[in-house]
Design a protein around this motif. Sequence first.
Motif, PDB file in Angstrom:
ATOM      1  N   SER A 112       0.827  -1.208   0.000  1.00  0.00           N
ATOM      2  CA  SER A 112       0.000   0.000   0.000  1.00  0.00           C
ATOM      3  C   SER A 112       0.862   1.259   0.000  1.00  0.00           C
ATOM      4  CB  SER A 112      -0.931   0.007   1.217  1.00  0.00           C
ATOM      5  OG  SER A 112      -1.832  -1.071   1.169  1.00  0.00           O
ATOM      6  N   TYR A 147      -8.678  -0.655  -0.001  1.00  0.00           N
ATOM      7  CA  TYR A 147      -7.895   0.572  -0.074  1.00  0.00           C
ATOM      8  C   TYR A 147      -6.810   0.446  -1.139  1.00  0.00           C
ATOM      9  CZ  TYR A 147      -4.575   4.247   0.794  1.00  0.00           C
ATOM     10  OH  TYR A 147      -3.723   5.311   0.608  1.00  0.00           O
ATOM     11  N   THR A 148      -6.125  -0.677  -1.168  1.00  0.00           N
ATOM     12  CA  THR A 148      -4.935  -0.823  -2.000  1.00  0.00           C
ATOM     13  C   THR A 148      -5.255  -1.038  -3.475  1.00  0.00           C
ATOM     14  OG1 THR A 148      -3.870  -1.833  -0.077  1.00  0.00           O
ATOM     15  CG2 THR A 148      -2.742  -2.068  -2.186  1.00  0.00           C
ATOM     16  N   SER A 205      -9.264   5.577  -3.392  1.00  0.00           N
ATOM     17  CA  SER A 205      -8.623   5.118  -2.161  1.00  0.00           C
ATOM     18  C   SER A 205      -8.779   6.157  -1.049  1.00  0.00           C
ATOM     19  CB  SER A 205      -7.148   4.807  -2.406  1.00  0.00           C
ATOM     20  OG  SER A 205      -6.437   5.977  -2.764  1.00  0.00           O
ATOM     21  N   LEU A 252      -3.443   0.410  -6.907  1.00  0.00           N
ATOM     22  CA  LEU A 252      -2.668  -0.518  -7.723  1.00  0.00           C
ATOM     23  C   LEU A 252      -3.157  -0.518  -9.165  1.00  0.00           C
ATOM     24  CD1 LEU A 252      -0.388  -2.606  -7.467  1.00  0.00           C
ATOM     25  CD2 LEU A 252      -2.126  -4.321  -6.967  1.00  0.00           C
TER      26      LEU A 252
END
Length: 324
Positions: A5, A135-136, A165, A140
């Motif tokens: 993250s 969240y990640t 995010s 990404l």
Amino acid sequence: MDSVSQLVLGASVSLAAMGRRVPLWQAAAVGAVCGTLPDLDVFIDHGDAIRNMTLHRTESHALLWLTLASPLLAWLVAGIVRRGVPWQQWWLAVWLALITHPLLDLMTVYGTQLGLPLTDHPYAVGSIYIIDPLYTLPLLIGVAVALRRGGASGLRWNRAGLALSTGYLAWSLVIQSVAGWQIKQSLAQQQVPDDKVLVTPTAFNTLVWRTVIIDGERYGEAYWSLLSPARPLKISWHPRYPELFAQLKGDWYAERVAWFSHGFYAMREQAGQITIADLRMGEGENYTFTFGLGTPQSPAAHPERLPSSRPSLGRAFSALGERL
């Protein structure tokens, strides 16, 4: 937060700040490195397990020190990259990649001393678990598509991932407040004191929230679900053994864990010694940070972190399903 993250957050904010002034992969690479730098303090051995826990996220996560270091790092980046872009244009990207790291860590329950040298208070919001795919993944995907597509289209994808995010972090704060209010209502109905209550999400989600209630010589643990918000809390109570803390009064290690955990700790006698556990990370009677302190007559010179059993991934998801 976890290393992935932090890496993709650094890459994303650097891409957003640099735009197309340099190749996108260079901006992402610089941001990824800068976003990872603060966590290199985990390789520093401070001499014992308690110092290693409580001195992580200290100077390397302090907003003032990172801000002061950012011009030098930007100058080094400009010298290494050599794309005709002055260091001043790298400065914002480097600074954002650096300071968003401790700001994201702040959202977890661990404790980040980002106010150094003015204060060593371990700030912790506790609205997001240390690993949360929701969240990640937007970060990404945004970074990956930006690097693949390039140009203005790729940068739009990156900005979208960053916005999603960040929105998820805002959501975590809102739902944490809702969970906290509902939990305190339930505690009041059960006539349980609510002056010292911790509310933090369970692993990998923001739907099921764990609460820890400190009530004198005992602590309670319960779970609240967004999908069944009116369900009464089922509190499991455990002894804290505060008398063991009194026996170690003045012991730096015991008082250090009590301070770092904001009072959410419990003591036990185990294997012939007194132990102390940080109740914020773990559950039941298994906690990630549990330390052996020796005995009042023979306190541990270098406390060790005791092993803790973690449920398998399958059991963790099964428990999550039940709590939902």
